[in-house]
Structure formats: C-alpha cells, structure tokens
Design a protein around this motif. Structure first.
Motif, short mmCIF file in Angstrom:
data_model
loop_
_atom_site.label_atom_id
_atom_site.label_comp_id
_atom_site.label_asym_id
_atom_site.label_seq_id
_atom_site.Cartn_x
_atom_site.Cartn_y
_atom_site.Cartn_z
N UNK A 2 0.85 -1.19 0.00
CA UNK A 2 0.00 0.00 0.00
C UNK A 2 0.89 1.25 0.00
N UNK A 4 0.86 3.51 2.19
CA UNK A 4 1.38 3.71 3.55
C UNK A 4 2.61 2.83 3.78
N UNK A 5 2.55 1.60 3.28
CA UNK A 5 3.72 0.73 3.41
C UNK A 5 4.91 1.33 2.69
N UNK A 8 6.22 4.27 4.79
CA UNK A 8 6.92 3.87 6.01
C UNK A 8 8.15 3.03 5.72
N UNK A 164 -4.22 14.85 11.00
CA UNK A 164 -3.94 13.50 11.53
C UNK A 164 -4.15 13.47 13.04
N UNK A 167 -7.65 13.60 13.65
CA UNK A 167 -8.37 12.52 12.94
C UNK A 167 -9.67 13.04 12.35
N UNK A 172 -7.86 7.99 9.02
CA UNK A 172 -6.55 8.05 9.68
C UNK A 172 -5.44 7.56 8.75
N UNK A 173 -5.70 6.42 8.10
CA UNK A 173 -4.68 5.80 7.25
C UNK A 173 -4.26 6.75 6.12
N UNK A 176 -2.29 9.66 7.62
CA UNK A 176 -0.95 9.23 8.04
C UNK A 176 -0.04 9.07 6.81
N UNK A 180 3.29 11.39 6.21
CA UNK A 180 4.65 10.82 6.11
C UNK A 180 5.25 11.17 4.75
N UNK B 270 -4.94 1.44 11.51
CA UNK B 270 -4.95 1.17 10.07
C UNK B 270 -5.57 -0.19 9.75
N UNK B 315 8.86 3.79 11.43
CA UNK B 315 8.94 3.18 10.11
C UNK B 315 10.23 2.41 9.99
#
Lengths: 219, 363
Positions: A2, A4-5, A8, A164, A167, A172-173, A176, A180, B270, B315
């Motif tokens: 994703x 987000x992945x 991060x 964030x 919220x 949230x996701x 976030x 980032x 999440x 992270x």
C-alpha cells in the motif's frame, strides 16, 4: 504494497539517505571552498575568533533595534513559525517516538493540547508568510520557485499533521500516509533549496562572526 | 435435516421460538448496518430459506480459521446457521477420505451447480504448477477454477485465502495468492482475519440467505458492515489515545492501567475489522483487551509490514551503516565540488598573474 507501506518503508529509507548525503555534501562543499588568506593586521578592537563566532550566532537571532519598526511583522511571524515548528518536532509524542525507535534517545512529550496550539500558530504563520510574499511588491520580485516550494513543503506536513492528530476530514490511514509522504518530500528538498538554512544559518553566522571579530568589526 | 427443510422448520424442531429468531434477526440487521425495521423481513426470509449447499476447500492453511469457526462458543441461532448450511465437503471435518471424498465432491458440485457457495481457507500456490499443495494429484488452482465456475459465490475465509496471508510473506516461495486474485467472473467476498471472526461469516451467510446476494463490500472485497471502520475507532482504549496516555512497555504502570498500546506497535488505526465490537469467544475479549496491540491481521500483506512492535508513526528507516555510507558519499561529492572550485580559482589566479607580469614587462 500500500501507499502507507511505501511511505513507512522504501520512501523513508530513500528520503533519509538523500537528506543525509545532501546535507553533508553541501556542508563539505562550502567548508572546503578556497578562502582568501586574511593578510591584513588585526584591527584595534579585535577579539577572539571563537567568541566572535558564538556572539554572532546569538546576536543575529535578535532583530536590530534601528530596523525594528520596519521588520516587526516579519520577525514576529518568523519567530512564531520557528518556535511552533520546534514545539511540534521536539514536543509531539509521535515525533519523539520516531526518534526513540531510530536512535534510542527519549524525552518527555508535551501535552497534546500545547502541540495542537503550536501547530495552529505555525500553520497560520506559514500562510501569512506566503500571503506577505505574494503581496509585498519588493518581496514578490525577489521570490523565486525555491522560496514558494520551500514554504509549501513546510506547510503541507503541518497541515496533514494537524488533520492526523485531530483525525478529521479523511480516514486516519490516508492522513498518516500523506503526512509521512509530505515529510519525506521536505526531507529530500531540504539540503538543496533555501531550507538548507537549517544547517547553514548557524555555520554562516559563525564564520562571519569569526572574521569580523579578528578585524575588530564585531557589533 | 433434509435439503428441502426450511430453517423455520428446523428451528421449531429444536425448540427455538419465533421471538428468538426475531431477536437474532434484529442483531443480524444491526451487525449488517441495516435499520432495525429490517429484522422482521430478515426473520421471515430466514425461516423460509432452504438448506444452502456449501463446499469448503482448504489449501495452504493452518486450519486455524476452521478451528475458530467450528469452536465458536456462540450457543444460539448463530450456531444453528452453521448447522443449517449443508457443509457438503470439508476435508478436515468429513468422515470420508480419499477417492470416496473426491466422489462426494464431484456429486455435490454437479447436483448443486450454479447454486452452491464455495468457501476457501488457505492461499493458492501458483508457482511450479502448484506442486506445493497437491490434493488427489491435482493442483489447488485446477480444483479452485473448476469449482468456482459452478459456484453462486466464493467466500475467501481468513487472510490467507483473502490476500495470500502468511504463505505469501516474502519471499513467497510457493507463489501463494489470494482467491480474489485468481477467480474471475464470480462474486468473491473476503472475510479476512487470522483467524476471522465467526460472527462475520454468520452475517455474510444470513445476508446471502435473506437477500440472495452477498453484502456490500469495501475496496478490499470485505463486507462493509464489519470492515467499514478501524479497530482504533471502536477500541475501548481510544479515550487514552485521545488523552495522549500510552503504555511504554507491556508491563509498565500505563499498561496495567489499560492505556493505549499505540506506542507498542498497535496497528488498530490502520486495521479494518470488527474485533473491538464483536470480540471473540462469545464477546469475551479481543487481543487489545488482552494487553497486546493489534497485528493488523485482516489487512493485505500484514506479515510484511515491518515489526509488529514498531509504532505506526515510526517506520523502517535505513540502518546506521547505510546512513554512514550516505554521509561518506556526501563528503566525497562535496570534496570533489570544492576541489573543482579550487582548481578553477587557481587557474584564474595563474591567468591573472600572467597578465600582470605581461603588463609589468611592457612597462
């Protein structure tokens, strides 16, 4: 993977390395530049280079009294923004956690409410900075892409960070992820634009202070 | 119970009153995010519903999903819904084995073609022609393709079936994949979780028996009614998050007072699932209530998202060796730039010196 992945993982990895490499590159490049040897004799009011450097670092942080009337707005907004950013970065629990997980260093976080107020002040200050730059006739002529990009890349993480923390508006996701990613964009740009003043501001003042101290021109 | 019996007849036989059925229907309506006024309609449709054929395939799984579903402590009608479904093929539960079991599968699939529900737990290995999980000499992909074609709908039960799960974790030697990525042209509903919550499967079955279709799904193919919000949003520890009260370790004073587990790596913010509301073992508890952060097991690729104990605000940054390497690279580039500047300056100075010397000579 994703977004987000990605933010991060690989993006954080790459942004950190680019920022470190870029900052060291810029600092090394400037530090090793050829300086003309100062062949003149010391002035009558000459002082030590180290004390001159330290004095200049501190004294230049305060506005000159003679210009205060004209620069009051700029100084006030600048201080509000920088102090706000410091409170957010050094006092926000999630930011301390990030540092702790990376380095093991830990310190107490400020209450969420104080960080929220600092965030609001910073955001408003940044908006005023853009507004002033767009409306001031001289400042507008002096501004280039670097100026606007540097301000925007500072403003977006503050904005996404506020959303964030509260919220609100988006899941949230999503918040976030964009928070980032926006910080990573800031990290990548930091060494190469005017945001590099993060490290150059004190180095530049110290170098100038040392030189002026030897000449006896320190004020 | 015969295939022609209705659920209403079966409930009467077991002494379950219509009032109890209505209460269950109301609960089902609530869990499916339907207004309470739907309860009588659900009860009516359920009581008229005929026994639904269900074929259950297990591929690369640990049987945890089946354990969770069959050992559900729910004693009421939820359990009867499972009983009411005609589980025609399930390798772990059925008495038949070998060729006899395969014959049952063929017969059931033929008899109920176009009407049976196909449930799958475990991921499908697609690398090397599926040699890693052959069943009766056939690859999981071949079995899945054949049975999905005749199914009314496919239920991917558990994270492995939904998204590949742990077998798909890097480096994924078996080429594991989720059902949704492999089955085309059929409605697929993902019920992820490691294991999934039994009541979610019940809800999906009630929805199918009542309305004849699968419930509305989110972008990840999960029933919106159960996966529409995050665990964080429903968590009883959420007020501590809002107050900034976080446990710093699993045995500190904050942890003992039940503070938020965000800093200990909880992935609740999440992770979409109903753990915090439905809970487990008849509503007894769920992982966060037991003192451990959410692992995010109902999200795709949860196993490859870094440490379970790294907070979401952290992270996977570079190791110190890489940072040192980047700094060394910066020194090299900066040094080269400065060296080039010095050479350029020296060249200018040499040229100026020559010009001055020429002027002096002329003078």
């Amino acid at each position: 993977m994703t977004l987000l992945d990605f933010a991060r993982g690989p993006a954080l990895y790459a942004a950190t390395l680019i920022m470190v490499c870029g900052l060291v590159w810029r600092l090394t490049g400037v530090a090793l530049l050829p300086f003309r040897r100062d062949l003149a004799a010391s002035g009558p009011n000459a002082k030590g280079r180290v004390s001159g450097a330290l004095w200049q670092v501190v004294s230049r942080s305060f506005p000159r009294r003679s210009f205060l009337g004209r620069t009051m707005v700029t100084v006030t907004i600048g201080y509000a923004m920088h102090i706000g950013l410091a409170v957010i970065l050094l006092g926000g629990a999630p930011h301390i956690l990030l540092v702790t997980q990376a380095t093991g260093l830990d310190w107490p976080a400020l209450p969420k409410g104080i960080v929220a107020i600092a965030s609001g002040v910073t955001l408003v200050s940044l908006l005023l900075v853009i507004l002033r730059r767009l409306t001031h006739p001289v400042l507008r002529l002096l501004s280039n892409v670097d100026d606007y990009l540097s301000i925007l890349l500072t403003l977006i993480p503050v904005l996404t960070g506020i959303l964030l923390a509260e919220e609100t508006l988006l899941p949230y996701e999503t918040l976030l992820t964009w928070h980032i990613l926006s910080v990573e964009a800031l990290m990548i740009w930091l060494p190469f634009g005017k945001l590099a003043h993060v490290v150059f501001v004190f180095a530049g003042r110290a170098a100038l202070g040392a030189r002026q101290a030897r000449k006896g021109a320190l004020q | 119970m015969s295939q022609k019996d209705t659920l209403g007849q079966e409930l009467s036989r077991r002494g379950i009153s219509r009032r109890a059925l209505l209460k269950f229907a109301a609960a089902a309506a609530t869990s499916l995010a339907l207004p309470p006024s739907f309860a009588p309609a659900i009860a009516e449709e359920l009581s008229k519903a005929r026994r639904q054929s269900l074929i259950w395939l297990s591929f690369q799984d640990c049987t945890g999903c089946l354990e969770a579903l069959t050992r559900s402590e729910a004693p009421g009608i939820e359990r009867l819904i499972f009983d009411f479904v005609s589980l025609d093929y399930q390798e772990t539960l059925m008495a038949a084995a070998g060729t006899a079991a395969e014959d049952v599968l063929k017969a059931v699939a033929q008899e109920n073609r176009g009407n049976y529900l196909l449930a799958v737990d475990g991921s499908v290995p697609v690398a090397d022609n599926g040699v890693y999980s052959m069943i009766g000499g056939r690859s999981p992909m071949a079995i899945l393709s054949e049975l999905a074609e005749g199914a009314a709908a496919v239920l991917a039960i558990g994270t492995c079936a939904a998204y590949g799960g742990i077998p798909k974790a890097a480096p994924n030697p078996t080429g594991a994949a989720g059902i949704g990525a492999l089955v085309g042209g059929k409605p697929v509903v993902n019920i992820p979780g490691c294991p999934p919550i039994p009541e979610v499967l019940t809800g999906v079955l009630v929805n199918f028996l009542t309305f004849g279709k699968l419930p509305d799904l989110d972008a990840q193919g999960r029933p919106l009614a159960y996966f529409g919000t995050t665990i964080h949003d429903q968590c009883y520890r959420r007020p501590y998050y809002d107050q900034g009260k976080f446990a710093k370790s699993f045995d500190d004073a904050g942890a003992r007072q039940g503070w938020c587990l965000f800093e200990l790596g909880c992935k609740g913010p999440t992770t979409h699932n109903a753990c915090a509301s439905l809970k487990w073992n008849g509503g007894t508890s769920f992982p966060i209530q037991s003192g451990h952060g959410c692992l995010g097991c109902s999200e795709p690729d949860f196993w490859d998202k870094g440490s379970f104990y790294t907070s979401l605000s952290g992270g996977e940054g570079p190791p110190w060796g890489a940072v040192a390497g980047a700094a060394a690279g910066g020194v090299a580039i900066g040094g080269a730039a400065a060296f080039a500047a010095r050479r350029a300056r020296a060249s200018v100075e040499r040229q100026l010196a020559q010009e001055w010397k020429a002027q002096e000579d002329e003078a």
